[in-house]
Design a protein around this motif. Structure first.
Motif, mmCIF file in Angstrom:
data_model
loop_
_atom_site.group_PDB
_atom_site.id
_atom_site.type_symbol
_atom_site.label_atom_id
_atom_site.label_comp_id
_atom_site.label_asym_id
_atom_site.label_seq_id
_atom_site.Cartn_x
_atom_site.Cartn_y
_atom_site.Cartn_z
ATOM 1 N N SER A 1 0.828 -1.205 0.000
ATOM 2 C CA SER A 1 0.000 0.000 0.000
ATOM 3 C C SER A 1 0.864 1.257 0.000
ATOM 4 N N ARG B 1 -6.078 1.765 5.903
ATOM 5 C CA ARG B 1 -6.778 1.671 7.185
ATOM 6 C C ARG B 1 -8.288 1.533 6.973
ATOM 7 N N ASP C 1 -1.687 5.114 3.332
ATOM 8 C CA ASP C 1 -1.974 4.588 4.668
ATOM 9 C C ASP C 1 -3.425 4.803 5.076
#
Length: 214
Positions: free
Chosen positions: A74, A81, A77
């Motif tokens: 990824s 999440r 971030d």
């Protein structure tokens, strides 16, 4: 009446046989990992993908968990999440091997001025003889975390005379339902090690890459 019904049944069966006999047969080509797959105009969904000049090469494929995939690939971030929270809420075990991740090198050998064409990842799928009920497709939301510039698009393209490596997560989706609801929630099931077939194109030639996944 019985004779008439029998005659109708025979005629119907004969028509079905004729239709099946005349149905076009799509040729199939198999490739191995680390072998270039020239697309040569073959397409995953639509003929106007214009893939002539494009090729792919699967350099590796392995099972990963959602948490492992996002930690390694990824580039966003916040998006990672959000996806972990969403999948966990839907019932997916974030540490289970629910993804088949293929490292794919895309190459574009078109002329320098020809920027037409793309690869349509919405048409990609992975088949496993051991789990024929699993419909294993690109997990687009996780994929977007690793290539934010595609912005959720399924159309993948690169400039002529260049190549680019992508890490594509494939997953199946299972539904849990309590009657009379169509489904209460969905989750990604664990994928087992074994032999898989990555279906790159569906027509006019079906190109498939054999994957031995540990």
């Amino acid at each position: 009446m019985a004779l008439v019904a029998c005659a109708v049944a025979v005629a119907l069966a004969a028509r079905i046989w004729v239709v099946n006999a005349r149905a076009p047969v799509i040729p199939e080509e198999w490739f191995q990992a680390n072998e270039d797959v020239p697309l040569e105009g073959a397409f995953a969904e639509y003929r106007y993908e214009n893939t002539r000049g494009y090729s792919i090469c699967v350099t590796d494929a392995r099972r990963m968990s959602v948490r492992e995939y996002l930690a390694e690939f990824s580039k966003d971030d916040d998006a990672a999440r959000v996806q972990m929270e969403r999948l966990a809420q839907e019932g997916t075990d974030l540490d289970a091997k629910t993804l088949l991740v293929a490292d794919i090198t895309m190459k574009n050998e078109k002329g320098a001025e020809d920027e037409r064409g793309y690869l349509d990842s919405i048409g990609w799928s992975v088949k496993c003889p051991e789990t024929p009920a699993y419909w294993i497709r690109v997990q687009s939301m996780l994929f977007s975390c690793s290539v934010p510039q595609i912005n959720g698009s399924y159309k993948l393209s690169i400039r002529p005379k260049t190549e680019y490596v992508i890490h594509v997560p494939f997953a199946s989706t299972m539904f849990e339902a309590t009657f009379p609801q169509p489904y209460d929630y969905q989750y990604l099931p664990t994928l087992e090690p074994g032999e898989y077939g990555f279906v790159v194109t569906k027509g006019p030639v079906r190109k498939v890459v054999h994957l031995d996944v540990a």
